[in-house]
Design a protein around this motif. Structure first.
Motif, PDB file in Angstrom:
ATOM      1  N   UNK A   1      47.029  56.422  65.704  1.00  0.00           N
ATOM      2  CA  UNK A   1      45.769  56.523  64.999  1.00  0.00           C
ATOM      3  C   UNK A   1      46.021  57.345  63.522  1.00  0.00           C
ATOM      4  N   UNK A   2      47.102  58.160  63.579  1.00  0.00           N
ATOM      5  CA  UNK A   2      47.470  58.840  62.264  1.00  0.00           C
ATOM      6  C   UNK A   2      48.422  57.910  61.600  1.00  0.00           C
ATOM      7  N   UNK A   3      49.256  57.474  62.223  1.00  0.00           N
ATOM      8  CA  UNK A   3      50.205  56.720  61.649  1.00  0.00           C
ATOM      9  C   UNK A   3      49.987  55.257  61.049  1.00  0.00           C
ATOM     10  N   UNK A   4      49.167  54.827  61.837  1.00  0.00           N
ATOM     11  CA  UNK A   4      48.609  53.194  61.525  1.00  0.00           C
ATOM     12  C   UNK A   4      49.812  52.162  61.524  1.00  0.00           C
ATOM     13  N   UNK A   5      50.563  52.003  62.776  1.00  0.00           N
ATOM     14  CA  UNK A   5      51.563  51.046  62.856  1.00  0.00           C
ATOM     15  C   UNK A   5      50.866  49.628  62.583  1.00  0.00           C
ATOM     16  N   UNK A   6      51.979  48.859  62.074  1.00  0.00           N
ATOM     17  CA  UNK A   6      51.609  47.345  61.643  1.00  0.00           C
ATOM     18  C   UNK A   6      51.601  46.509  63.092  1.00  0.00           C
ATOM     19  N   UNK A   7      50.740  45.895  63.265  1.00  0.00           N
ATOM     20  CA  UNK A   7      50.500  45.060  64.495  1.00  0.00           C
ATOM     21  C   UNK A   7      50.896  43.637  64.223  1.00  0.00           C
ATOM     22  N   UNK A   8      51.275  43.252  65.402  1.00  0.00           N
ATOM     23  CA  UNK A   8      51.856  41.818  65.464  1.00  0.00           C
ATOM     24  C   UNK A   8      50.645  40.637  65.232  1.00  0.00           C
ATOM     25  N   UNK A   9      51.034  39.769  64.488  1.00  0.00           N
ATOM     26  CA  UNK A   9      50.128  38.674  64.222  1.00  0.00           C
ATOM     27  C   UNK A   9      49.591  37.994  65.279  1.00  0.00           C
ATOM     28  N   UNK A  10      48.301  37.844  65.539  1.00  0.00           N
ATOM     29  CA  UNK A  10      47.657  37.377  66.737  1.00  0.00           C
ATOM     30  C   UNK A  10      46.818  36.168  66.486  1.00  0.00           C
ATOM     31  N   UNK A  11      47.416  35.078  66.921  1.00  0.00           N
ATOM     32  CA  UNK A  11      46.754  33.646  66.611  1.00  0.00           C
ATOM     33  C   UNK A  11      45.744  33.176  67.617  1.00  0.00           C
ATOM     34  N   UNK A  12      44.520  32.991  67.192  1.00  0.00           N
ATOM     35  CA  UNK A  12      43.586  32.393  68.003  1.00  0.00           C
ATOM     36  C   UNK A  12      44.095  30.720  68.696  1.00  0.00           C
ATOM     37  N   UNK A  13      43.489  30.297  69.788  1.00  0.00           N
ATOM     38  CA  UNK A  13      43.759  29.079  70.199  1.00  0.00           C
ATOM     39  C   UNK A  13      43.708  28.098  69.251  1.00  0.00           C
ATOM     40  N   UNK A  14      42.698  28.120  68.519  1.00  0.00           N
ATOM     41  CA  UNK A  14      42.313  27.188  67.422  1.00  0.00           C
ATOM     42  C   UNK A  14      43.424  27.089  66.371  1.00  0.00           C
ATOM     43  N   UNK A  15      43.765  28.371  65.777  1.00  0.00           N
ATOM     44  CA  UNK A  15      44.934  28.510  64.797  1.00  0.00           C
ATOM     45  C   UNK A  15      46.289  28.070  65.310  1.00  0.00           C
ATOM     46  N   UNK A  16      46.588  28.389  66.601  1.00  0.00           N
ATOM     47  CA  UNK A  16      47.895  27.859  67.213  1.00  0.00           C
ATOM     48  C   UNK A  16      47.901  26.214  67.296  1.00  0.00           C
TER      49      UNK A  16
END
Length: 155
Positions: free
Chosen positions: A97-112
């Protein structure tokens, strides 16, 4: 004693190699794929395994470092300008919460599905244009020129 495998414990965050992988060659390859060399980078710092169930976080901003040091569950803290704290893996969400790490990109099924369709069209176009082989073989068998006779003469 093993360390926390960040890829299994925190799959939603982007992982990177410590020192951008420069130290990988100094370690013998083990079956765990070097989990101690992985880190989670964030906007305000990084989190990496320390040993066992303990993680360490590093922040190079004095304000974030002061906030990390003030957390009640911190086991050890050092540094003034560049703060390094150790904590149990169960308390990682508060540190994140303090360091705010970068998240992996999450694709929806439609985008995939849309991206898979675009890729299939590109492959078809490349096959049509002769950039990819039409058959299932990636590299067609080539005839050998070794020992074919020296009619042209030796060099």
């Amino acid at each position: 004693m093993t360390c926390v495998d960040l890829s299994k414990q925190f799959p939603r965050y982007r992982l990177s190699w410590e020192a951008n992988g420069a130290t990988k060659g100094q370690w013998k390859r083990e079956e765990g794929e070097w989990p101690w060399l992985m880190e989670i980078r964030g906007r305000y710092g990084t989190v990496s395994p320390y040993g066992g169930e303990i993680l360490q976080a590093m922040a190079d901003r004095p304000r974030i470092g002061a906030q990390l040091r003030a957390l009640p569950f911190v086991l050890h803290a050092r540094g003034a300008d560049e703060t390094v704290v150790r904590f149990h893996v169960d308390h990682a969400p508060a540190v994140f919460n303090l360091l705010r790490p970068y998240r992996r990109r999450q694709l929806s099924e439609a985008d995939r599905a849309k991206k898979a369709e675009i890729l299939a069209r590109a492959r078809d176009r490349d096959r049509r244009d002769g950039l990819l082989p039409l058959s299932g073989e990636a590299f067609p068998a080539l005839g050998s020129t070794i020992g074919a006779g020296d009619e042209a003469g030796a060099i």
